[in-house]
Scaffold this active site. Structure first.
Site, short mmCIF file in Angstrom:
data_model
loop_
_atom_site.label_atom_id
_atom_site.label_comp_id
_atom_site.label_asym_id
_atom_site.label_seq_id
_atom_site.Cartn_x
_atom_site.Cartn_y
_atom_site.Cartn_z
N ASN A 9 0.87 -1.17 0.00
CA ASN A 9 0.00 0.00 0.00
C ASN A 9 0.91 1.22 0.00
O ASN A 9 1.50 1.55 1.03
CB ASN A 9 -0.90 -0.03 1.25
N TRP A 10 0.99 1.86 -1.14
CA TRP A 10 1.92 2.99 -1.25
C TRP A 10 1.39 4.26 -0.60
O TRP A 10 2.12 5.23 -0.47
CB TRP A 10 2.23 3.27 -2.73
N LYS A 11 0.11 4.25 -0.26
CA LYS A 11 -0.53 5.44 0.35
C LYS A 11 -0.31 6.65 -0.56
O LYS A 11 -0.22 6.49 -1.77
CB LYS A 11 -0.01 5.64 1.78
N HIS A 95 -9.41 1.30 4.88
CA HIS A 95 -8.15 1.48 5.60
C HIS A 95 -8.38 2.44 6.78
O HIS A 95 -9.15 3.39 6.67
CB HIS A 95 -7.08 2.02 4.64
N GLU A 97 -6.73 4.81 7.85
CA GLU A 97 -6.49 6.24 7.54
C GLU A 97 -7.70 6.85 6.87
O GLU A 97 -8.00 8.03 7.06
CB GLU A 97 -5.22 6.37 6.67
N GLU A 167 -5.20 -4.79 10.55
CA GLU A 167 -4.17 -3.78 10.75
C GLU A 167 -4.46 -3.03 12.06
O GLU A 167 -5.27 -2.09 12.07
CB GLU A 167 -4.19 -2.77 9.59
N GLY A 173 2.75 2.48 10.82
CA GLY A 173 3.68 3.59 10.68
C GLY A 173 4.37 3.99 11.98
O GLY A 173 5.00 5.03 12.07
N SER A 213 3.67 -1.92 10.36
CA SER A 213 5.12 -1.95 10.57
C SER A 213 5.76 -3.29 10.19
O SER A 213 6.68 -3.76 10.87
CB SER A 213 5.48 -1.56 12.01
N GLY A 234 3.00 -1.11 4.28
CA GLY A 234 3.01 0.31 3.97
C GLY A 234 4.41 0.79 3.65
O GLY A 234 4.93 0.57 2.55
N GLY A 235 5.06 1.42 4.63
CA GLY A 235 6.38 2.04 4.42
C GLY A 235 7.39 1.16 3.69
O GLY A 235 8.08 1.63 2.78
#
Ligand code: 13P
Length: 255
Positions: A9-11, A95, A97, A167, A173, A213, A234-235
């Site tokens: 997930n590149w966000k 998600h 976010e 999640e 993150g 993470s 993610g990251g």
């Protein structure tokens, strides 16, 4: 046997040239993997360009959101049909976010899930508790509410097409990963709930990913857990090297 998935997930990261470059590197480093199901979810602005590059590759394309109507006066929104038309096969829905910053709730998640499935996309449905909810002992209640909300009115046939991602919000993150046991416990809870809502067969077929993470360093102990079917990253999905290292661990765990 559930096929394992590693999805990135590149966000809201990567301009289009950067996205093209990352996909180029990913194609190269992930080329030999054939057990694990690989997915990248760039921002909308790079779906078209990356889709062209991913044709005939072992990496599937996903979007990070969609709207449930098929077309019309909904400024700024994108439909399942539009996502399909640029080569998407997956879409992340609900998600945390989006729940936190964009007012998504169980009802909108449910409508999005239904329109994604109707449109032929595989939804990756995110559920998970916030830190204060975990500390108050409400993890299961929150996850149950998210699952019941997202699945409301879905037939078993529709459920088959969907992937769940657990999640925990406190692990996203933050560098704080759920321990393998903590993650497995919630995955098992979700599986039991699906059994209660549907049946044992569907419960054992549903793929449940973990996100929060995930890094090359912690992926091995997580994937050893019996109820984890892969990751939503993610990251660490923003660098070909770390995403490939995660995918490699998962690929190796299948043999
Ligand atoms: P991080 O891997 O950056 O914690 O993000 C997880 C996530 O939100 C994936 O959807």
């Amino acid at each position: 046997m559930r096929r394992k998935v590693v999805a990135g997930n590149w966000k809201m990261n990567m301009t289009d040239p950067e996205a093209v470059e990352l996909v180029k590197q990913l194609k190269e480093s992930l080329r030999s993997f054939n057990e694990v199901e690989l997915v990248v979810c760039p921002p909308f602005t790079s779906l078209y360009s990356t889709s062209k590059m991913l044709t005939d590759s072992n990496i599937g394309l996903g979007a990070q959101n969609l709207f449930w109507e098929s077309s019309g006066a909904y400024t700024g929104e994108v439909s399942a049909e539009m996502l399909l038309s640029v080569g998407c096969k997956y879409v992340i829905i609900g998600h945390s976010e989006r729940r936190q910053y964009f007012g998504e709730d169980n009802q909108s998640v449910n409508r999005k899930v239904k329109s994604a499935i109707a449109g032929g996309l595989t939804p990756i449905v995110c559920v998970g508790e916030r830190l204060e909810q975990r500390e108050a002992g409400k993890t299961e209640a929150v996850v149950e509410d998210h699952i019941r909300g997202a699945f409301e009115g879905l037939s078993g046939e529709q459920l088959r097409k969907l992937i769940v991602a657990y999640e925990p919000v406190w692990a996203i993150g933050t560098g704080k990963t759920a321990t393998p046991e903590q993650a497995n416990e919630v995955h098992l809870f979700i599986r039991e709930l699906i059994k209660e809502l549907y049946d044992a067969d569907l419960s054992s077929r549903t793929r449940i990913l973990y996100g929060g993470s995930v890094k090359p360093e912690n992926v091995r102990s997580l994937i050893e857990q019996p109820e984890l079917d892969g990751f939503l990253v993610g990251g660490a999905s923003l660098k070909a090297e770390s995403f490939a290292a995660i995918a490699r661990e998962v690929e190796n765990s299948t043999t």
